[in-house]
Design an enzyme around this catalytic site. Structure first.
Site, PDB file in Angstrom:
ATOM      1  N   GLY A  20       0.835  -1.192   0.000  1.00 54.03           N
ATOM      2  CA  GLY A  20       0.000   0.000   0.000  1.00 54.03           C
ATOM      3  C   GLY A  20       0.867   1.237   0.000  1.00 54.03           C
ATOM      4  O   GLY A  20       2.101   1.148  -0.037  1.00 54.03           O
ATOM      5  N   SER A  21       0.240   2.406   0.058  1.00 57.23           N
ATOM      6  CA  SER A  21       0.963   3.679   0.044  1.00 57.23           C
ATOM      7  C   SER A  21       1.507   3.985   1.436  1.00 57.23           C
ATOM      8  O   SER A  21       1.261   3.232   2.385  1.00 57.23           O
ATOM      9  CB  SER A  21       0.011   4.804  -0.381  1.00 57.23           C
ATOM     10  OG  SER A  21      -0.975   4.985   0.619  1.00 57.23           O
ATOM     11  N   GLY A  25      -0.865   2.045   6.917  1.00 51.94           N
ATOM     12  CA  GLY A  25      -0.883   1.122   8.057  1.00 51.94           C
ATOM     13  C   GLY A  25      -0.226  -0.221   7.795  1.00 51.94           C
ATOM     14  O   GLY A  25      -0.550  -1.207   8.462  1.00 51.94           O
ATOM     15  N   THR A  27       2.951  -1.203   8.357  1.00 50.79           N
ATOM     16  CA  THR A  27       3.768  -1.672   9.482  1.00 50.79           C
ATOM     17  C   THR A  27       2.888  -2.059  10.664  1.00 50.79           C
ATOM     18  O   THR A  27       3.152  -3.052  11.343  1.00 50.79           O
ATOM     19  CB  THR A  27       4.804  -0.589   9.876  1.00 50.79           C
ATOM     20  OG1 THR A  27       5.619  -0.330   8.737  1.00 50.79           O
ATOM     21  CG2 THR A  27       5.698  -1.072  11.001  1.00 50.79           C
ATOM     22  N   GLU A  93       9.606  -2.780   5.086  1.00 48.70           N
ATOM     23  CA  GLU A  93      10.223  -1.874   4.105  1.00 48.70           C
ATOM     24  C   GLU A  93      10.906  -2.651   2.981  1.00 48.70           C
ATOM     25  O   GLU A  93      12.006  -2.305   2.523  1.00 48.70           O
ATOM     26  CB  GLU A  93      11.236  -0.942   4.795  1.00 48.70           C
ATOM     27  CG  GLU A  93      10.652  -0.092   5.906  1.00 48.70           C
ATOM     28  CD  GLU A  93       9.829   1.104   5.408  1.00 48.70           C
ATOM     29  OE1 GLU A  93       9.684   1.269   4.169  1.00 48.70           O
ATOM     30  OE2 GLU A  93       9.324   1.854   6.253  1.00 48.70           O
ATOM     31  N   GLN A  95      10.540  -2.791  -0.071  1.00 47.31           N
ATOM     32  CA  GLN A  95      10.808  -2.103  -1.341  1.00 47.31           C
ATOM     33  C   GLN A  95      12.256  -1.639  -1.459  1.00 47.31           C
ATOM     34  O   GLN A  95      12.745  -1.423  -2.559  1.00 47.31           O
ATOM     35  CB  GLN A  95       9.841  -0.913  -1.528  1.00 47.31           C
ATOM     36  CG  GLN A  95      10.146   0.335  -0.702  1.00 47.31           C
ATOM     37  CD  GLN A  95       9.602   0.272   0.714  1.00 47.31           C
ATOM     38  OE1 GLN A  95       8.971  -0.697   1.110  1.00 47.31           O
ATOM     39  NE2 GLN A  95       9.828   1.318   1.502  1.00 47.31           N
ATOM     40  N   CYS A 184      -6.162  12.930  -7.277  1.00 50.61           N
ATOM     41  CA  CYS A 184      -5.453  14.049  -6.628  1.00 50.61           C
ATOM     42  C   CYS A 184      -3.945  13.918  -6.827  1.00 50.61           C
ATOM     43  O   CYS A 184      -3.239  14.915  -6.932  1.00 50.61           O
ATOM     44  CB  CYS A 184      -5.804  14.107  -5.139  1.00 50.61           C
ATOM     45  SG  CYS A 184      -7.549  14.466  -4.847  1.00 50.61           S
TER      46      CYS A 184
HETATM   47 ZN    ZN Z   1      -8.163  12.535  -3.621  1.00 49.60          ZN
END
Ligand code: ZN
Length: 198
Positions: A20-21, A25, A27, A93, A95, A184
């Protein structure tokens, strides 16, 4: 919520990926699963890349400061030194590791360990991050977590960098990054492009 497969009904040894980004959440979810493992009196060992020193060198710490002891390693192959009696291996982590982390996780799973890997699935450009696509492809179980978009309140999948730094890795928290939804994120990048071009 992710429900753990039972050690009694499933053959041991598999890979779970939590992705996820930032601020989604990951971790916290890793820590939640590992704490449950400990409550069940199974043994756990946790690894993370040595470069992630945001809060502590010895602990996996989530943004809300819940922590669990971990070992920082410079190369994925060091994780293979883990003792054979360890039931569950957590990797945070992911990545930041090189591509060999995939082969290491597969080897650990074949040896009978439950491997739980957490990592950012996309970098600040919205591109697949390092070894994460490969890990997602070979995992038995995948959990994609979402943050909340700072701008519109929808589910956020992207990590937006507030600065104009171009390197893939710039360590930071809410001072440099925010979670955004696809739209966004895209609008922010168009705006950034206009600003940098003057
Ligand atoms: Zn947005």
């Amino acid at each position: 919520m992710f429900l753990e497969p039972s050690f009694l009904t499933q053959r041991r040894g598999w890979i779970e990926v939590i992705c996820g980004s930032m601020f989604s959440g990951k971790t916290e979810e890793l820590i939640r699963r590992l704490k449950r493992v400990r409550i069940a009196e199974q043994s756990v060992e946790i690894f993370k890349p040595a470069r992630d020193t945001r809060y502590s060198v010895d602990e996996v710490v989530s943004h809300d400061a819940r922590s669990i002891a971990s070992r920082a390693v410079h190369h994925p192959s060091e994780i293979l030194e883990v003792a054979s009696h360890i039931d569950v291996i957590g990797i945070d982590e992911a990545q930041f590791f090189d591509e060999s982390i995939k082969a290491v996780c597969e080897e650990l799973a074949l040896r009978g360990h439950r491997v739980i890997v957490a990592g950012l699935d996309m970098d600040f450009r919205g591109r697949p991050f390092g070894p994460m696509p490969e890990l997602l492809a070979v995992a038995e179980y995948i959990t994609k977590l979402h943050a909340i978009c700072n701008h519109c309140g929808n589910l956020a999948t992207h990590t937006y960098r507030l600065t104009t730094d171009a390197e893939t890795v710039v360590l930071g928290e809410k001072d440099i990054y925010e979670a955004r939804c696809r739209h966004c994120f895209n609008e922010g990048n168009i705006l950034k492009l206009k600003v940098t071009k003057g």
